[in-house]
Motif scaffolding. Structure first.
Motif, mmCIF file in Angstrom:
data_model
loop_
_atom_site.group_PDB
_atom_site.id
_atom_site.type_symbol
_atom_site.label_atom_id
_atom_site.label_comp_id
_atom_site.label_asym_id
_atom_site.label_seq_id
_atom_site.Cartn_x
_atom_site.Cartn_y
_atom_site.Cartn_z
ATOM 1 N N ASP A 151 -3.224 5.706 -1.926
ATOM 2 C CA ASP A 151 -4.066 4.706 -1.586
ATOM 3 C C ASP A 151 -5.497 5.200 -0.715
ATOM 4 O OD1 ASP A 151 -2.859 3.031 -3.669
ATOM 5 O OD2 ASP A 151 -1.522 2.048 -2.102
ATOM 6 N N ASP A 152 -6.404 4.792 -1.265
ATOM 7 C CA ASP A 152 -7.599 4.850 -0.102
ATOM 8 C C ASP A 152 -7.718 4.055 0.837
ATOM 9 O OD1 ASP A 152 -8.663 6.336 -1.988
ATOM 10 O OD2 ASP A 152 -9.954 5.374 -3.115
ATOM 11 N N GLU A 153 -6.776 3.001 1.388
ATOM 12 C CA GLU A 153 -7.113 1.928 2.387
ATOM 13 C C GLU A 153 -6.197 2.921 3.049
ATOM 14 O OE1 GLU A 153 -8.210 -0.307 -1.692
ATOM 15 O OE2 GLU A 153 -6.803 1.450 -0.808
ATOM 16 N N VAL A 154 -5.321 3.411 2.631
ATOM 17 C CA VAL A 154 -4.647 3.861 3.573
ATOM 18 C C VAL A 154 -5.046 5.480 4.069
ATOM 19 C CG1 VAL A 154 -2.240 5.230 3.821
ATOM 20 C CG2 VAL A 154 -2.177 3.097 2.653
ATOM 21 N N LYS A 155 -5.713 5.997 3.116
ATOM 22 C CA LYS A 155 -5.916 7.701 3.684
ATOM 23 C C LYS A 155 -7.363 7.154 4.575
ATOM 24 C CE LYS A 155 -5.076 9.939 -0.365
ATOM 25 N NZ LYS A 155 -5.890 10.436 -1.877
ATOM 26 N N ASN A 156 -8.555 6.023 4.708
ATOM 27 C CA ASN A 156 -9.316 5.447 5.462
ATOM 28 C C ASN A 156 -8.755 4.756 6.684
ATOM 29 O OD1 ASN A 156 -10.942 6.986 3.851
ATOM 30 N ND2 ASN A 156 -11.298 4.677 2.691
ATOM 31 N N LYS A 176 -0.751 -5.390 0.174
ATOM 32 C CA LYS A 176 -1.799 -6.129 -0.523
ATOM 33 C C LYS A 176 -2.176 -7.441 0.083
ATOM 34 C CE LYS A 176 -1.835 -1.331 -3.174
ATOM 35 N NZ LYS A 176 -2.541 -1.405 -4.207
ATOM 36 N N ILE A 186 -7.261 2.224 7.474
ATOM 37 C CA ILE A 186 -7.538 0.515 7.159
ATOM 38 C C ILE A 186 -6.544 -0.070 6.681
ATOM 39 C CG2 ILE A 186 -8.930 -1.432 5.792
ATOM 40 C CD1 ILE A 186 -11.272 0.428 4.693
ATOM 41 N N TYR A 187 -5.283 0.535 6.655
ATOM 42 C CA TYR A 187 -4.074 -0.180 6.037
ATOM 43 C C TYR A 187 -3.208 1.182 6.355
ATOM 44 C CZ TYR A 187 -5.636 -4.823 4.315
ATOM 45 O OH TYR A 187 -7.013 -5.937 4.373
ATOM 46 N N LYS A 188 -1.745 0.366 6.648
ATOM 47 C CA LYS A 188 -0.501 1.679 6.852
ATOM 48 C C LYS A 188 -0.408 1.780 5.745
ATOM 49 C CE LYS A 188 -0.210 1.671 11.698
ATOM 50 N NZ LYS A 188 0.815 0.758 13.444
ATOM 51 N N PHE A 212 0.871 -1.149 0.502
ATOM 52 C CA PHE A 212 0.024 -0.020 0.018
ATOM 53 C C PHE A 212 0.744 1.198 -0.025
ATOM 54 C CE2 PHE A 212 -3.186 -3.116 2.304
ATOM 55 C CZ PHE A 212 -4.918 -3.127 1.187
#
Length: 306
Positions: free
Chosen positions: A173-178, A187, A180-182, A169
């Motif tokens: 990435d949206d997952e980082v911004k949200n 991934k 969920i992940y660092k 990630f």
């Protein structure tokens, strides 16, 4: 569809040595080396070592990074100091395509990531991707329209490829911004893809090959000599999609086809509406055909007397 992109480079300049790119593509092996240092089990160490990926060409496997650098950096006859010396195409697969490849070598086994493949399955999986990569490079060579000059297949190119199985990630990435992940975390899922380093010159060092040119196909005459220039990137992707479907015996859905995805992304509202209606009609026809075949088989079975 397999997304084939003929990048100029991956973060480094391509007007000098390819050493930075080649060394960058050692990153997964470097991560495995870190795991090796932590393990005390001989069996586990052997398994980790067997997971490493090395460069391959059209005719050779297990190529060292030094050989890649030397071969690309020497294949630059008559190229100027500021000329591109190599390009860095990538091959990326959809989750459906990766699942299909895995099923073809594991007897329809479901896996969460490549670590779940045993040694033999992992080897077969990589071998399939390697063979497909060679088909893509055949298409790459043909797409320059220089067969009359001896450029007929990937064997006439100077290129090296390496398979990678993981992605990390990024901060964007949206997952980082949200949250969920660092950034830097792996991934989930199967993320196998291919990196290539392709020389600007062919094996004979007579032809300059530029896949990033804006020209698709142009015929020129200079000094009485006629020759072709150009590279049609959309045609290359379509060729690679067909090669994938033929090689892996993949029945591609209408919505997965590159030409349809391109229209759905870039077409006018009317073009999109017309295409969606056509796709829905074809998919419904296919579904009806499958259901009819199932019902026919079921009814035939009920009528049998054993």
């Amino acid at each position: 569809m397999p997304i084939s992109k003929p990048h100029s480079t991956l973060g480094a300049t391509n007007t000098s040595s390819c050493i930075d790119l080649a060394m960058y593509l050692e990153k997964e092996n470097n991560e495995l080396d870190k795991l090796l240092k932590k393990t005390k089990s001989i069996d586990e160490a052997r398994q980790i070592e067997n997971r490493k990926q090395f460069f391959f060409s059209h005719s050779k496997n297990n190529i060292s990074t030094n050989e890649v650098i030397s071969s690309i950096d020497k294949n630059i006859k008559k190229l100027g100091k500021k000329d591109a010396k190599y390009f860095a195409p990538t091959i990326n697969f959809s989750q459906q395509e990766l699942k299909h490849i895995i099923q073809s070598v594991t007897d329809k086994k479901e896996v969460e990531n490549v670590w779940e493949l045993n040694a033999r399955e992992y080897e077969l999986f990589n071998d399939k991707i390697k063979e497909y990569t060679k088909l893509i490079m055949n298409n790459y060579a043909k797409n320059f329209n220089r067969e009359d000059k001896g450029l007929k297949s990937g064997n006439d190119l100077v290129y090296f490829a390496k398979i990678e199985h993981f992605r990390k990630f990024k901060g964007t990435d949206d997952e980082v911004k949200n949250g969920i992940y660092k950034a830097g975390e792996l991934k989930p899922g199967v993320n196998s893809h291919v990196h290539l380093i392709v020389s600007r010159k062919d094996k004979t060092q007579r032809l300059k090959l530029t896949p990033t040119t804006k020209e698709r196909s142009t015929t020129r005459t200079i000094g009485g000599n006629t020759y072709h220039v150009g590279f049609d990137r959309m045609k290359w992707i379509n060729m690679n999609e067909k090669s994938f479907d033929d090689f892996f015996q993949y029945k591609r859905r209408q919505r997965e086809m590159f030409i349809n995805q391109y229209i759905l992304k870039n077409g006018s509202p009317k073009e999109k509406e017309t295409l969606l209606k056509r796709i829905e009609t074809k998919e419904q026809t296919i579904e009806n055909t499958i259901n009819h075949a199932k019902n026919r088989t079921r009814n035939t079975s009920k009528g049998r007397s054993w």
